[in-house]
Design an enzyme around this catalytic site. Structure first.
Site, short mmCIF file in Angstrom:
data_model
loop_
_atom_site.label_atom_id
_atom_site.label_comp_id
_atom_site.label_asym_id
_atom_site.label_seq_id
_atom_site.Cartn_x
_atom_site.Cartn_y
_atom_site.Cartn_z
N GLU A 88 -32.67 30.77 42.12
CA GLU A 88 -32.82 29.81 41.01
C GLU A 88 -32.99 28.41 41.60
OE1 GLU A 88 -29.55 30.36 38.32
OE2 GLU A 88 -30.23 32.40 37.82
N ARG B 66 -35.71 42.55 54.34
CA ARG B 66 -35.44 41.91 55.65
C ARG B 66 -35.83 42.83 56.79
NH1 ARG B 66 -29.61 39.90 53.56
NH2 ARG B 66 -30.39 38.06 52.50
N GLU C 131 -35.43 35.52 52.28
CA GLU C 131 -34.67 36.73 52.68
C GLU C 131 -33.48 36.36 53.55
OE1 GLU C 131 -35.52 39.57 51.51
OE2 GLU C 131 -37.57 39.22 50.83
#
Ligand SMILES: Cc1cc2nc3c(=O)[nH]c(=O)nc-3n(C[C@H](O)[C@H](O)[C@H](O)COP(=O)(O)OP(=O)(O)OC[C@H]3O[C@@H](n4cnc5c(N)ncnc54)[C@H](O)[C@@H]3O)c2cc1C
Length: 388
Positions: A137, A247, A367
């Site tokens: 966010e 990842r 990530e």
């Protein structure tokens, strides 16, 4: 990779014939279909993502390490090799594949209901439907526990409100996996992007990952049935498990970008003459090339090793952090060093090096930032959590 670097580390001796075949297939696709256009797409800041998704689906790389639902069901190592070959051309293409397969599809596959899987996974594996993953966010990136997006029960429905930022594939997605606070803690929702109240707008003026769609998602009273919630994901473990999958692909992918930079720099140094002889014939250049070859080779070894551990189902989050931190950080250092070998030519899009370097700045941040992975490794080694 130049034959000599492969030989230096005897890399192919660590792969099965099937994995070498997957690698060759993806490398050929990337060389023929993407490499001729990528600089232009990067410069224009656009990607023919819908067409590409269908082609990547036909290639079998979307959700390729997932089983069933028309997914290829390959090993984690084979998936990693596909990421490596795609990112050797551009991190944006690997991002498209990672977000589709490891974030959106994996979340539905791992946490979803049978109905959600049937509805979305075959179409996503084929690239007919595109997915995105909304966790970050505007005010909460490294600390997703503080997210403000809320889902509130209203009768048998849920109503979602909030904003998600930096969402790859956001404005082109058919389905968004959105994470939100609820009275029961953080839950995941499968949100069709044609839902009333859902909108996505692209983030412009990026200097990195320009051949990738990055968007802001706004959820304004988006009403969803109870069947939209991912039934098996409760708390932050849901999104964090999915992030671990993506990842893993980056551990391989980043080293592909580094390999491409090194190959470009070696080629360039062999033909560029300075002070009456090829740049490659100077000791300073060879020292740079040798040092970079060590990092690119070690990065491959680490990726392959972690791939084997993951294929045995034994990989830990700390091990994924170790691979992501090392390989992205070293790839970025290699890209910058290669840029010096190319001199002024290194700043243009005629060569892939500065494009890779700029892309890797995003890869270093998304990530889990490098600092977050340092803290994860630090906690594992010291027993003290230093996140706050
Ligand atoms: C191109 C791109 C694509 C992306 N795609 C997606 C996507 O598809 N879906 C999605 O959900 N998100 C996506 N992201 C968001 C990405 O995951 C976040 O940017 C990332 O988690 C970092 O969050 P932030 O940018 O808010 O930085 P912040 O969290 O504000 O961090 C700023 C700096 O503070 C450091 N920091 C944070 N915490 C600590 C600490 N405890 N101690 C020391 N230092 C700390 C960070 O390491 C960083 O250096 C994308 C980002 C980019 C750039």
């Amino acid at each position: 990779m130049s034959r000599s670097l492969t030989q230096l580390f005897a890399l192919d001796s660590l792969l099965t014939p099937e994995e070498i075949e997957v690698r060759a297939t993806v490398r050929k696709f990337a060389a023929e279909r993407i490499r001729p256009h990528i600089a232009e797409w990067f410069e224009a800041g656009r990607l023919p993502a819908r067409d590409l998704a269908v082609e990547l689906g036909a290639l079998g790389v979307l959700g390729m390490h997932l089983h069933g639902y028309d997914c290829a069901g390959m090993s984690a190592t084979a998936y990693g090799l596909a990421c490596l070959e795609l990112e050797a051309v551009d991190s944006g293409i690997r991002s498209l594949v990672s977000v589709q397969g490891s974030l959106a599809m994996f979340s539905i596959h791992h946490w979803g209901s049978e109905e959600q899987k049937q509805q979305w996974l075959p179409a996503m594996a084929a690239g007919r439907a595109i997915g995105c993953f909304g966790l970050t966010e505007p005010d909460h990136g490294s600390d997703p526990a503080g997210m403000r997006t809320r889902a509130v029960r209203d009768g048998r429905d849920w109503v979602l409100n909030g904003t998600k930022m930096w969402i790859t594939n956001g404005s082109i997605a058919d389905v968004a996996v959105v994470w939100a606070q609820t009275e029961e803690g953080i839950r995941g929702f499968v949100v069709p992007t044609d839902s009333l109240g859902f909108s996505a707008s692209d983030i412009r003026a990026k200097m990195s990952l320009r051949a990738s769609v990055t968007s802001e998602l706004v959820l304004d009273d988006v009403r969803l049935p109870d069947s939209a919630v991912l039934p098996h994901a409760e708390g932050l473990r849901g999104p964090l498990t999915s992030l671990g999958e993506a990842r893993f692909g980056i551990i391989f992918g980043a080293i592909g970008a580094a390999r491409d930079c090194l190959e470009t720099a070696i080629d360039y140094a062999q033909t560029r003459e300075v002070f009456d002889k090829p740049l490659a014939a100077y000791q300073l250049t060879q020292a740079k090339i040798a040092d970079m070859a060590l990092e690119v080779g070690k990065g491959h070894l680490l990726a392959y090793h972690l791939g084997r551990i993951k294929d045995r189902g034994e990989i830990t989050p700390e091990q994924v952090s170790t691979g992501k931190l090392n390989n992205v950080r070293e790839a970025l250092a290699v890209a910058r060093e290669c840029r010096t070998i190319l001199g002024a030519n290194g700043i243009t899009l005629e060569y892939p090096v500065i494009r890779h370097a700029n892309n890797l700045e995003s890869v270093l941040t998304y990530e889990g930032t490098s600092e977050v992975h340092q803290l994860t490794i630090g906690k594992a080694l010291t027993g003290s959590a230093a996140f706050r």
